[in-house]
Every structure is written in C-alpha cells, then in structure tokens.
Motif scaffolding. Structure first.
Motif, mmCIF file in Angstrom:
data_model
loop_
_atom_site.group_PDB
_atom_site.id
_atom_site.type_symbol
_atom_site.label_atom_id
_atom_site.label_comp_id
_atom_site.label_asym_id
_atom_site.label_seq_id
_atom_site.Cartn_x
_atom_site.Cartn_y
_atom_site.Cartn_z
ATOM 1 N N THR A 30 0.847 -1.193 0.000
ATOM 2 C CA THR A 30 0.000 0.000 0.000
ATOM 3 C C THR A 30 0.884 1.244 0.000
ATOM 4 O OG1 THR A 30 -0.180 0.257 2.427
ATOM 5 C CG2 THR A 30 -1.738 -1.251 1.356
ATOM 6 N N PHE A 31 0.357 2.315 -0.589
ATOM 7 C CA PHE A 31 1.051 3.603 -0.608
ATOM 8 C C PHE A 31 0.137 4.689 -0.076
ATOM 9 C CE2 PHE A 31 3.680 1.356 -3.657
ATOM 10 C CZ PHE A 31 4.961 1.870 -3.420
ATOM 11 N N ASP A 32 0.652 5.497 0.863
ATOM 12 C CA ASP A 32 0.000 6.729 1.260
ATOM 13 C C ASP A 32 0.571 7.862 0.403
ATOM 14 O OD1 ASP A 32 -1.137 5.100 3.157
ATOM 15 O OD2 ASP A 32 -0.020 5.934 4.852
ATOM 16 N N THR A 33 -0.115 9.001 0.354
ATOM 17 C CA THR A 33 0.259 10.026 -0.608
ATOM 18 C C THR A 33 1.600 10.709 -0.306
ATOM 19 O OG1 THR A 33 -1.550 11.236 0.479
ATOM 20 C CG2 THR A 33 -1.879 10.583 -1.784
ATOM 21 N N GLY A 34 1.672 11.640 0.633
ATOM 22 C CA GLY A 34 2.915 12.377 0.829
ATOM 23 C C GLY A 34 3.101 13.458 -0.218
ATOM 24 N N HIS A 35 4.363 13.905 -0.423
ATOM 25 C CA HIS A 35 4.600 15.071 -1.290
ATOM 26 C C HIS A 35 4.605 14.736 -2.782
ATOM 27 C CE1 HIS A 35 8.715 13.800 -2.035
ATOM 28 N NE2 HIS A 35 9.142 14.068 -0.823
ATOM 29 N N MET A 36 4.428 13.480 -3.143
ATOM 30 C CA MET A 36 4.257 13.020 -4.528
ATOM 31 C C MET A 36 5.524 13.159 -5.371
ATOM 32 S SD MET A 36 1.103 11.971 -4.443
ATOM 33 C CE MET A 36 0.483 11.767 -6.111
ATOM 34 N N GLY A 37 6.655 13.458 -4.743
ATOM 35 C CA GLY A 37 7.884 13.656 -5.485
ATOM 36 C C GLY A 37 8.399 12.412 -6.189
ATOM 37 N N VAL A 38 8.026 11.228 -5.683
ATOM 38 C CA VAL A 38 8.462 9.982 -6.327
ATOM 39 C C VAL A 38 7.289 9.237 -6.953
ATOM 40 C CG1 VAL A 38 10.493 9.730 -4.847
ATOM 41 C CG2 VAL A 38 8.323 8.674 -4.147
ATOM 42 N N ALA A 39 6.147 9.914 -7.100
ATOM 43 C CA ALA A 39 4.950 9.246 -7.619
ATOM 44 C C ALA A 39 5.179 8.660 -9.004
ATOM 45 C CB ALA A 39 3.777 10.227 -7.641
ATOM 46 N N LYS A 40 5.838 9.422 -9.877
ATOM 47 C CA LYS A 40 6.088 8.937 -11.233
ATOM 48 C C LYS A 40 7.004 7.717 -11.216
ATOM 49 C CE LYS A 40 7.909 10.347 -15.737
ATOM 50 N NZ LYS A 40 8.541 11.455 -16.527
ATOM 51 N N LEU A 41 8.033 7.747 -10.391
ATOM 52 C CA LEU A 41 8.973 6.624 -10.301
ATOM 53 C C LEU A 41 8.297 5.378 -9.741
ATOM 54 C CD1 LEU A 41 12.054 8.574 -8.902
ATOM 55 C CD2 LEU A 41 11.721 7.764 -11.236
ATOM 56 N N PRO A 179 3.974 -5.301 11.411
ATOM 57 C CA PRO A 179 5.233 -4.760 11.938
ATOM 58 C C PRO A 179 6.350 -4.770 10.899
ATOM 59 C CG PRO A 179 4.181 -6.141 13.588
ATOM 60 C CD PRO A 179 3.371 -6.292 12.337
ATOM 61 N N ALA A 180 6.513 -5.884 10.185
ATOM 62 C CA ALA A 180 7.550 -5.958 9.151
ATOM 63 C C ALA A 180 7.160 -5.170 7.916
ATOM 64 C CB ALA A 180 7.810 -7.412 8.779
ATOM 65 N N GLY A 181 5.873 -4.810 7.812
ATOM 66 C CA GLY A 181 5.393 -4.080 6.657
ATOM 67 C C GLY A 181 5.684 -2.593 6.697
ATOM 68 N N PHE A 182 6.164 -2.096 7.835
ATOM 69 C CA PHE A 182 6.609 -0.700 7.914
ATOM 70 C C PHE A 182 7.939 -0.620 7.175
ATOM 71 C CE2 PHE A 182 9.171 2.589 10.094
ATOM 72 C CZ PHE A 182 8.387 3.686 9.813
ATOM 73 N N LEU A 183 7.910 -0.097 5.954
ATOM 74 C CA LEU A 183 9.081 -0.163 5.077
ATOM 75 C C LEU A 183 10.106 0.928 5.341
ATOM 76 C CD1 LEU A 183 7.253 -1.180 1.786
ATOM 77 C CD2 LEU A 183 8.466 -2.652 3.410
ATOM 78 N N ASP A 209 1.369 -10.193 4.995
ATOM 79 C CA ASP A 209 1.665 -8.876 5.558
ATOM 80 C C ASP A 209 1.134 -7.749 4.671
ATOM 81 O OD1 ASP A 209 2.938 -9.855 7.787
ATOM 82 O OD2 ASP A 209 4.980 -9.387 7.103
ATOM 83 N N ILE A 210 0.629 -6.713 5.334
ATOM 84 C CA ILE A 210 0.306 -5.458 4.662
ATOM 85 C C ILE A 210 1.523 -4.553 4.787
ATOM 86 C CG2 ILE A 210 -1.167 -3.409 4.684
ATOM 87 C CD1 ILE A 210 -3.415 -5.176 5.764
ATOM 88 N N LEU A 211 1.996 -4.021 3.656
ATOM 89 C CA LEU A 211 3.182 -3.181 3.619
ATOM 90 C C LEU A 211 2.762 -1.730 3.372
ATOM 91 C CD1 LEU A 211 5.279 -5.396 1.142
ATOM 92 C CD2 LEU A 211 4.793 -5.814 3.558
ATOM 93 N N VAL A 212 3.519 -0.789 3.938
ATOM 94 C CA VAL A 212 3.181 0.621 3.755
ATOM 95 C C VAL A 212 4.418 1.417 3.368
ATOM 96 C CG1 VAL A 212 3.449 1.142 6.231
ATOM 97 C CG2 VAL A 212 2.100 2.667 4.774
ATOM 98 N N ALA A 213 4.245 2.257 2.340
ATOM 99 C CA ALA A 213 5.251 3.226 1.922
ATOM 100 C C ALA A 213 4.510 4.480 1.466
ATOM 101 C CB ALA A 213 6.129 2.657 0.814
ATOM 102 N N HIS A 214 5.248 5.452 0.970
ATOM 103 C CA HIS A 214 4.645 6.741 0.631
ATOM 104 C C HIS A 214 5.112 7.214 -0.740
ATOM 105 C CE1 HIS A 214 4.576 6.422 5.006
ATOM 106 N NE2 HIS A 214 3.555 7.250 4.994
ATOM 107 N N LEU A 215 4.360 8.145 -1.294
ATOM 108 C CA LEU A 215 4.706 8.739 -2.585
ATOM 109 C C LEU A 215 5.594 9.965 -2.417
ATOM 110 C CD1 LEU A 215 1.247 8.351 -4.347
ATOM 111 C CD2 LEU A 215 3.267 6.898 -4.596
#
Length: 261
Positions: A30-41, A179-183, A209-215
């Motif tokens: 899963t991805f949360d939004t954030g500043h979107m600086g790496v969204a394209k990548l 817990p391990a999904g916090f990337l 596991d559910i994994l989380v990162a941001h854009l």
C-alpha cells in the motif's frame, strides 16, 4: 437438472475464486500520498513488474505546491485506475487523531497537516470525522472514475476504539500494516539507509503482511523509491511472494463485497 445445478454452483463460487491471490504467499503493498515527489517513479516500477497496490489518498501538500488530490494530479490518478490499482481514503486533509474527548456522544481531538486548519487542534464529532473520510473517497472517485474501497487509513495509523467504531458505523474499516510491513521510507536517511531498509524488509516480511510506503516524504533526503522499491519487488517475487490489493485481503474481502456493511 443436475448439470444446471453444478453450473450455478460454479458461477456462485466464481467471484470468491477470482478474489484469491495468485499464490500462497501474498503480500499487500500500500502507498499513502505524501509530497508526490516519487509518484512517477513508483508508477513506473509497479507497471514494469506488473504489481497491483492499494493507494490511500489525502489532499497533501506536494513539491509542486498543489494538493495531491488536485486536478493537476488527475491524469496520474486516472492512469493508476486504468492499470488496475485500488484506492481508499487517507482523510482529506491528512487529519491525525490526537485523543478521545470524554463523555458521549463520541468526540475527538484532531489535527490536520494540510488545508486551512493545518496545525490547529480542533474537536470533531463522529459525523465530522466521517465526512473527512468521505470527502477524500469522493474526490478519489471523481479523479479516477473508480469507486474507492470502503476502507481508510488514519494518518500515522493513530486511532482509538471509539474512532474505529465511529468510522465503521459510517461504512469504513481501518487498515493498518504489519510490523515488518513498515518499510521505513519516512525515517530520516541518517537513521536508516536504503540498504538497511531493503535488507530488513526482505528478511522480515511474511506471507499475508500489509506493507506501507509513501509517494514522497519530506524528512527523507535519500529517496526510497525506486532505489528500494524495485529490488524489494524483485526480491520478494524471487522468494515466491506475489502482490495483491486489499480487495483480496481475507480480513477485508467480505466487508468490501458488502459495500462497507
């Protein structure tokens, strides 16, 4: 008649069968939004490796000065919908739960990180909090043309039993992460290098596991994507893992099929 009954039984079972992950070692990125600086990548890596994810979207400030759910990002969101990704609310103004207020009915102290009240602590009723979840969901559907899942993620994963009950009563189930999904992409680069984050994820992630990162995270100088994302995807696949969206997750599947009921 017997053949007809068998055919009907197979048709009835089809949606459940289609909802099963493609392997016996699924993970849910899963991805949360954030500043979107790496969204394209991020989008390029996901498309290259045919990985479907679930995006939790809020209208956060971006590096280009607009909001991540503004029309300026409409084309990006529509492209992700076309590729088959799923979407859910992250609250419209990225609003943190701070504390429950005592007494009944339920009231909560909250603080948004974007919007006109950014940085202010205010008190909301359960209905006001529900409208904050719903506003993001409606905006996602407007941008993508695809109804979002009846799920939400509270910023920071911060909740209380009262908050979860209020959200569920208005049709939204909360999604955290393993817990391990916090990337670790929101950790300062000085505290955790990309190499360390990748090694830890490949070592500790387990099936289901559910994994989380941001854009995009403001505090991180060493961009997590694609430097960690791509080897993480290929490394997990090499270990027999597959990627699925939360539509297929056993905890949420029935809730989603019932439309949040």
């Amino acid at each position: 008649m017997a053949a007809r009954l068998v055919a009907l039984a197979l048709l009835a079972a089809l949606p459940a069968a289609m909802a099963q992950p493609a392997c016996d070692k699924p993970v849910y990125l899963t991805f949360d939004t954030g500043h979107m600086g790496v969204a394209k990548l991020v989008a390029e890596v996901l498309k290259k490796h045919d990985v479907k994810v679930t995006f939790f979207a809020a209208n956060e400030k971006t590096k280009t000065g607009d909001g991540s759910l503004s029309r300026d990002w409409g084309e990006w969101w529509r492209a992700r919908a076309t590729e088959g990704h799923e979407f859910a609310s992250h609250t419209f103004h990225h609003t943190y739960w701070m504390a429950d207020e005592p007494g009944k009915p339920a009231r909560f102290r909250v603080r948004a990180t974007s919007g006109p009240d950014a940085g202010k602590t205010v008190t909301w009723t359960a209905g006001e909090y529900c409208r904050e979840i719903e506003r993001a969901a409606l905006r996602i559907e407007e941008l993508t043309g695809k109804p979002p899942l009846p799920l939400f993620r509270a910023p920071g994963g911060k909740t209380s039993p009262k908050l979860l009950a209020a959200a569920r009563a208005c049709g939204y189930m909360h999604v955290g992460w393993a817990p391990a999904g916090f990337l670790g992409d929101e950790l300062p680069s000085e505290a955790a290098s990309n190499k360390q984050l990748l090694q830890k994820a490949l070592r500790d992630i387990k099936p289901g596991d559910i994994l989380v990162a941001h854009l995009g995270i403001w505090s991180r100088k060493e961009p997590w994507a694609p430097e960690v994302l791509e080897p993480l995807v290929t490394g997990l696949k090499a270990r027999g893992f597959c990627f699925a969206t939360l539509r297929d997750h056993p905890t949420y599947r029935a809730w989603i099929l019932r439309g949040g009921k």
